[in-house]
Write a protein that holds these residues in place. Structure first.
Motif, PDB file in Angstrom:
ATOM      1  N   LEU A  49       0.812  -1.221   0.000  1.00 43.19           N
ATOM      2  CA  LEU A  49       0.000   0.000   0.000  1.00 43.19           C
ATOM      3  C   LEU A  49       0.840   1.264   0.000  1.00 43.19           C
ATOM      4  N   LEU A  50       2.042   1.175   0.519  1.00 42.67           N
ATOM      5  CA  LEU A  50       2.932   2.340   0.587  1.00 42.67           C
ATOM      6  C   LEU A  50       4.045   2.253  -0.457  1.00 42.67           C
ATOM      7  N   GLY A  51       3.830   1.461  -1.481  1.00 41.94           N
ATOM      8  CA  GLY A  51       4.845   1.328  -2.519  1.00 41.94           C
ATOM      9  C   GLY A  51       6.103   0.649  -2.025  1.00 41.94           C
ATOM     10  N   GLU A  52       5.944  -0.240  -1.049  1.00 45.32           N
ATOM     11  CA  GLU A  52       7.043  -1.007  -0.453  1.00 45.32           C
ATOM     12  C   GLU A  52       8.019  -0.152   0.356  1.00 45.32           C
ATOM     13  N   GLU A  53       7.637   1.086   0.651  1.00 41.38           N
ATOM     14  CA  GLU A  53       8.467   1.914   1.534  1.00 41.38           C
ATOM     15  C   GLU A  53       8.279   1.406   2.962  1.00 41.38           C
ATOM     16  N   PRO A  54       9.349   1.342   3.744  1.00 43.42           N
ATOM     17  CA  PRO A  54       9.204   0.790   5.098  1.00 43.42           C
ATOM     18  C   PRO A  54       8.566   1.773   6.079  1.00 43.42           C
ATOM     19  N   ILE A  55       7.852   1.197   7.020  1.00 43.55           N
ATOM     20  CA  ILE A  55       7.431   1.913   8.221  1.00 43.55           C
ATOM     21  C   ILE A  55       7.966   1.089   9.382  1.00 43.55           C
ATOM     22  N   TYR A  56       7.983   1.655  10.561  1.00 42.56           N
ATOM     23  CA  TYR A  56       8.570   0.981  11.717  1.00 42.56           C
ATOM     24  C   TYR A  56       7.536   0.865  12.827  1.00 42.56           C
ATOM     25  N   VAL A  57       7.420  -0.354  13.362  1.00 40.10           N
ATOM     26  CA  VAL A  57       6.468  -0.632  14.430  1.00 40.10           C
ATOM     27  C   VAL A  57       7.203  -1.215  15.632  1.00 40.10           C
ATOM     28  N   SER A  58       6.483  -1.306  16.750  1.00 35.26           N
ATOM     29  CA  SER A  58       7.135  -1.721  17.993  1.00 35.26           C
ATOM     30  C   SER A  58       7.043  -3.211  18.284  1.00 35.26           C
ATOM     31  N   THR A  59       6.087  -3.904  17.661  1.00 40.58           N
ATOM     32  CA  THR A  59       5.953  -5.333  17.965  1.00 40.58           C
ATOM     33  C   THR A  59       5.802  -6.153  16.687  1.00 40.58           C
ATOM     34  N   ALA A  60       6.240  -7.390  16.759  1.00 38.17           N
ATOM     35  CA  ALA A  60       6.081  -8.305  15.628  1.00 38.17           C
ATOM     36  C   ALA A  60       4.601  -8.561  15.366  1.00 38.17           C
ATOM     37  N   GLN A  61       3.791  -8.575  16.422  1.00 34.98           N
ATOM     38  CA  GLN A  61       2.356  -8.793  16.256  1.00 34.98           C
ATOM     39  C   GLN A  61       1.744  -7.673  15.417  1.00 34.98           C
ATOM     40  N   ARG A  62       2.108  -6.427  15.690  1.00 34.04           N
ATOM     41  CA  ARG A  62       1.572  -5.298  14.919  1.00 34.04           C
ATOM     42  C   ARG A  62       2.057  -5.376  13.473  1.00 34.04           C
ATOM     43  N   ALA A  63       3.299  -5.778  13.279  1.00 35.99           N
ATOM     44  CA  ALA A  63       3.826  -5.935  11.921  1.00 35.99           C
ATOM     45  C   ALA A  63       2.996  -6.968  11.159  1.00 35.99           C
ATOM     46  N   GLU A  64       2.690  -8.082  11.799  1.00 34.78           N
ATOM     47  CA  GLU A  64       1.894  -9.133  11.165  1.00 34.78           C
ATOM     48  C   GLU A  64       0.484  -8.657  10.850  1.00 34.78           C
ATOM     49  N   GLU A  65      -0.125  -7.894  11.759  1.00 28.56           N
ATOM     50  CA  GLU A  65      -1.476  -7.371  11.527  1.00 28.56           C
ATOM     51  C   GLU A  65      -1.499  -6.438  10.318  1.00 28.56           C
ATOM     52  N   LEU A  66      -0.516  -5.560  10.231  1.00 31.00           N
ATOM     53  CA  LEU A  66      -0.454  -4.633   9.102  1.00 31.00           C
ATOM     54  C   LEU A  66      -0.202  -5.370   7.790  1.00 31.00           C
ATOM     55  N   GLN A  67       0.674  -6.369   7.828  1.00 33.16           N
ATOM     56  CA  GLN A  67       0.947  -7.139   6.618  1.00 33.16           C
ATOM     57  C   GLN A  67      -0.291  -7.916   6.171  1.00 33.16           C
ATOM     58  N   ALA A  68      -1.063  -8.424   7.113  1.00 27.22           N
ATOM     59  CA  ALA A  68      -2.285  -9.146   6.767  1.00 27.22           C
ATOM     60  C   ALA A  68      -3.303  -8.204   6.119  1.00 27.22           C
ATOM     61  N   ALA A  69      -3.468  -7.016   6.660  1.00 27.84           N
ATOM     62  CA  ALA A  69      -4.383  -6.036   6.075  1.00 27.84           C
ATOM     63  C   ALA A  69      -3.901  -5.631   4.684  1.00 27.84           C
ATOM     64  N   ASP A  70      -2.601  -5.466   4.531  1.00 32.33           N
ATOM     65  CA  ASP A  70      -2.008  -5.103   3.251  1.00 32.33           C
ATOM     66  C   ASP A  70      -2.273  -6.183   2.204  1.00 32.33           C
ATOM     67  N   ARG A  71      -2.073  -7.455   2.576  1.00 29.90           N
ATOM     68  CA  ARG A  71      -2.318  -8.572   1.650  1.00 29.90           C
ATOM     69  C   ARG A  71      -3.795  -8.651   1.270  1.00 29.90           C
ATOM     70  N   SER A  72      -4.679  -8.459   2.236  1.00 31.55           N
ATOM     71  CA  SER A  72      -6.113  -8.504   1.956  1.00 31.55           C
ATOM     72  C   SER A  72      -6.507  -7.438   0.949  1.00 31.55           C
ATOM     73  N   TYR A  73      -5.951  -6.265   1.107  1.00 28.17           N
ATOM     74  CA  TYR A  73      -6.246  -5.186   0.184  1.00 28.17           C
ATOM     75  C   TYR A  73      -5.742  -5.508  -1.221  1.00 28.17           C
ATOM     76  N   GLN A  74      -4.557  -6.070  -1.308  1.00 28.80           N
ATOM     77  CA  GLN A  74      -3.990  -6.434  -2.607  1.00 28.80           C
ATOM     78  C   GLN A  74      -4.939  -7.352  -3.378  1.00 28.80           C
ATOM     79  N   LEU A  75      -5.531  -8.275  -2.664  1.00 32.00           N
ATOM     80  CA  LEU A  75      -6.449  -9.232  -3.315  1.00 32.00           C
ATOM     81  C   LEU A  75      -7.682  -8.556  -3.877  1.00 32.00           C
ATOM     82  N   THR A  76      -8.078  -7.431  -3.293  1.00 32.16           N
ATOM     83  CA  THR A  76      -9.289  -6.748  -3.764  1.00 32.16           C
ATOM     84  C   THR A  76      -9.030  -5.877  -4.977  1.00 32.16           C
ATOM     85  N   VAL A  77      -7.798  -5.457  -5.216  1.00 32.28           N
ATOM     86  CA  VAL A  77      -7.525  -4.542  -6.325  1.00 32.28           C
ATOM     87  C   VAL A  77      -6.809  -5.200  -7.498  1.00 32.28           C
ATOM     88  N   ARG A  78      -6.335  -6.373  -7.330  1.00 34.38           N
ATOM     89  CA  ARG A  78      -5.612  -7.043  -8.435  1.00 34.38           C
ATOM     90  C   ARG A  78      -6.535  -7.831  -9.300  1.00 34.38           C
TER      91      ARG A  78
END
Length: 78
Positions: A49-78
């Motif tokens: 969603l951000l053109g593969e630019e990195p953002i920084y989070v504090s926990t691995a759990q939050r990273a996984e949640e964001l990646q899951a939302a990102d993947r779900s969105y990809q499926l809706t627009v491709r």
């Protein structure tokens, strides 16, 4: 606002950020702040969603949640 792919060259960097914030359900100001690491945010996450630019989070759990939302969105627009 219509949700489009982040790589749509007609979108400005600010539009990409606002679009990603809306999809991820976070405040655009908060997402903007996550683009730089801090003492508490050291885990990089690259989101389509951000053109593969990195953002920084504090926990691995939050990273996984964001990646899951990102993947779900990809499926809706491709």
């Amino acid at each position: 606002m219509a949700m489009t792919a982040p790589h749509d060259r007609r979108m400005s960097p600010e539009e990409i950020l606002s679009n990603a914030a809306a999809v991820l359900g976070v405040d655009a100001r908060a997402l903007r702040a996550l683009r730089e690491p801090s003492a508490h945010r050291q885990i990089p996450v690259r989101l389509w969603l951000l053109g593969e630019e990195p953002i920084y989070v504090s926990t691995a759990q939050r990273a996984e949640e964001l990646q899951a939302a990102d993947r779900s969105y990809q499926l809706t627009v491709r």
